[in-house]
Motif scaffolding. Sequence first.
Motif, PDB file in Angstrom:
ATOM      1  N   PRO A  49       0.832  -1.214   0.000  1.00  0.00           N
ATOM      2  CA  PRO A  49       0.000   0.000   0.000  1.00  0.00           C
ATOM      3  C   PRO A  49       0.862   1.258   0.000  1.00  0.00           C
ATOM      4  CG  PRO A  49      -0.860  -1.607   1.555  1.00  0.00           C
ATOM      5  CD  PRO A  49       0.465  -2.142   1.091  1.00  0.00           C
ATOM      6  N   ASN A  50       0.366   2.294  -0.637  1.00  0.00           N
ATOM      7  CA  ASN A  50       1.066   3.580  -0.779  1.00  0.00           C
ATOM      8  C   ASN A  50       2.287   3.462  -1.682  1.00  0.00           C
ATOM      9  OD1 ASN A  50      -0.791   4.519   1.187  1.00  0.00           O
ATOM     10  ND2 ASN A  50       0.597   3.877   2.818  1.00  0.00           N
ATOM     11  N   SER A  51       2.259   2.471  -2.585  1.00  0.00           N
ATOM     12  CA  SER A  51       3.330   2.335  -3.576  1.00  0.00           C
ATOM     13  C   SER A  51       2.699   2.218  -4.956  1.00  0.00           C
ATOM     14  CB  SER A  51       4.197   1.105  -3.299  1.00  0.00           C
ATOM     15  OG  SER A  51       3.508  -0.085  -3.649  1.00  0.00           O
ATOM     16  N   TYR A  54       0.993  -1.234  -5.872  1.00  0.00           N
ATOM     17  CA  TYR A  54      -0.128  -1.731  -5.064  1.00  0.00           C
ATOM     18  C   TYR A  54      -1.368  -1.921  -5.942  1.00  0.00           C
ATOM     19  CZ  TYR A  54      -3.747  -1.875  -1.447  1.00  0.00           C
ATOM     20  OH  TYR A  54      -4.798  -2.237  -0.647  1.00  0.00           O
ATOM     21  N   SER A 108     -10.497  10.281   2.820  1.00  0.00           N
ATOM     22  CA  SER A 108      -9.132   9.894   2.441  1.00  0.00           C
ATOM     23  C   SER A 108      -8.679  10.692   1.228  1.00  0.00           C
ATOM     24  CB  SER A 108      -9.055   8.387   2.162  1.00  0.00           C
ATOM     25  OG  SER A 108      -9.899   8.034   1.081  1.00  0.00           O
ATOM     26  N   ALA A 110      -5.804   9.513  -1.086  1.00  0.00           N
ATOM     27  CA  ALA A 110      -5.175   8.764  -2.174  1.00  0.00           C
ATOM     28  C   ALA A 110      -6.153   8.605  -3.335  1.00  0.00           C
ATOM     29  CB  ALA A 110      -4.717   7.402  -1.671  1.00  0.00           C
ATOM     30  N   GLN A 125      -3.513   3.077  -7.232  1.00  0.00           N
ATOM     31  CA  GLN A 125      -3.402   4.506  -6.999  1.00  0.00           C
ATOM     32  C   GLN A 125      -2.865   5.169  -8.260  1.00  0.00           C
ATOM     33  OE1 GLN A 125      -1.472   5.644  -3.374  1.00  0.00           O
ATOM     34  NE2 GLN A 125      -1.695   7.833  -3.729  1.00  0.00           N
ATOM     35  N   LEU A 132       2.806   9.276  -6.941  1.00  0.00           N
ATOM     36  CA  LEU A 132       1.459   8.873  -6.553  1.00  0.00           C
ATOM     37  C   LEU A 132       0.587  10.107  -6.361  1.00  0.00           C
ATOM     38  CD1 LEU A 132       2.334   6.130  -3.907  1.00  0.00           C
ATOM     39  CD2 LEU A 132       1.469   5.757  -6.218  1.00  0.00           C
ATOM     40  N   TYR A 134      -2.468  12.300  -4.813  1.00  0.00           N
ATOM     41  CA  TYR A 134      -3.349  12.524  -3.657  1.00  0.00           C
ATOM     42  C   TYR A 134      -4.136  13.796  -3.941  1.00  0.00           C
ATOM     43  CZ  TYR A 134      -0.300   9.239  -1.166  1.00  0.00           C
ATOM     44  OH  TYR A 134       0.416   8.134  -0.786  1.00  0.00           O
ATOM     45  N   ALA A 326       2.648  -1.425   4.393  1.00  0.00           N
ATOM     46  CA  ALA A 326       2.395  -0.139   3.741  1.00  0.00           C
ATOM     47  C   ALA A 326       3.600   0.782   3.875  1.00  0.00           C
ATOM     48  CB  ALA A 326       1.163   0.517   4.353  1.00  0.00           C
ATOM     49  N   VAL A 329       3.352   7.660   4.275  1.00  0.00           N
ATOM     50  CA  VAL A 329       2.769   8.716   3.443  1.00  0.00           C
ATOM     51  C   VAL A 329       3.297  10.056   3.923  1.00  0.00           C
ATOM     52  CG1 VAL A 329       0.628   9.847   2.726  1.00  0.00           C
ATOM     53  CG2 VAL A 329       0.695   7.356   3.027  1.00  0.00           C
TER      54      VAL A 329
END
Length: 341
Positions: A49-51, A54, A108, A110, A125, A132, A134, A326, A329
């Motif tokens: 997660p957060n890559s 993912y 959220s 993302a 994402q 990435l 956001y 994860a 962030v």
Amino acid sequence: MRLLLRSSLWYTSAFLGSHTAFKSELVTQEITSHLIKTMHYQTEERGRPNSSDYRIYFKTSDGKYISPFHDIPLIADGDQEKDVPSKKLKKNDNEVLYNMVVEVPRWSNAKMEIATKEPLNPIKQDVKKGKLRYVANVFPHKGYIWNYGALPQTWEDPNHTDKDTKCCGDNDPIDVCEIGTLVCSPGQVIQVKVLGVLAMIDEGETDWKLIAINADDPEASSLNSIEDVRKSRSGHLEATVDWFKKYKVPDGKPENQFAFNGQFKDKDFAVEVIKSTHEHWRALVQKQTNGGEIDCKNVSVCESPFKFTGEDACNVVKSAPAGGEALPVSAEVDKWHFLSK
């Protein structure tokens, strides 16, 4: 079994009405559609997660991998099993419920989305310029202000110019803002009642935003139209327009524009938009239109030249990176952005 099949077809026919393009497909999709509709959808995470690697893949309760874009039915079946979202349609109820694939939970940041150009169309994402994405917190909003996602088996065709907006489609499934009280999870499939629609124009493309509510929400029975939302949730619709207008400004983009002077269209209009985008999706998976880089591989759409086997689907997931912890962030994601008026 036969009773459930007839029920499924009745609701489909009620929704499609005079859209004859679908009627010939009802019989050929009858069994497959029923089997998919009565299964509980599960997700499988791959990558960290957060890559950028993912992914959230979808599968049925018996472990068969599916595409959330192509294999989850647009219309929710009122005779689903107890472990599927439980709201049921009554025979005297003319309210059609739709399946919604949740991509982004409320609050959220993302920017998660169905990967339309990848096999099996997992949720990933979004990445722009190697980073990435956001969404910015444009004061007073924090992240997304609704559960955000899409209706499966819909497609806003970039080759089609909408008669009302005079703009082509944005090449994605139609977006949904779910305004219920519950915060959902990425990859959750819920049944929603559509209340209206907003026509956003994003860099010259039509980008419809459906307003809907989870059928299992405590307030679902009292919200049946866009006017009900306006009366009972003062400021919610205005905040929605404000959010979509300004969310790209911190990235150096101009404010988004809207058709119909930013006014929401009613439920009947929204249903016609859904029907149209479903027709475009059907042409896409039948290879009757140019889909460009869209990946149309599926395991259930009858007569689709893109249909592939369960083994092929399994190999797609196996080839994805294994799951892991994860990644952190950046604190920059929580920054407020104050825009001058």
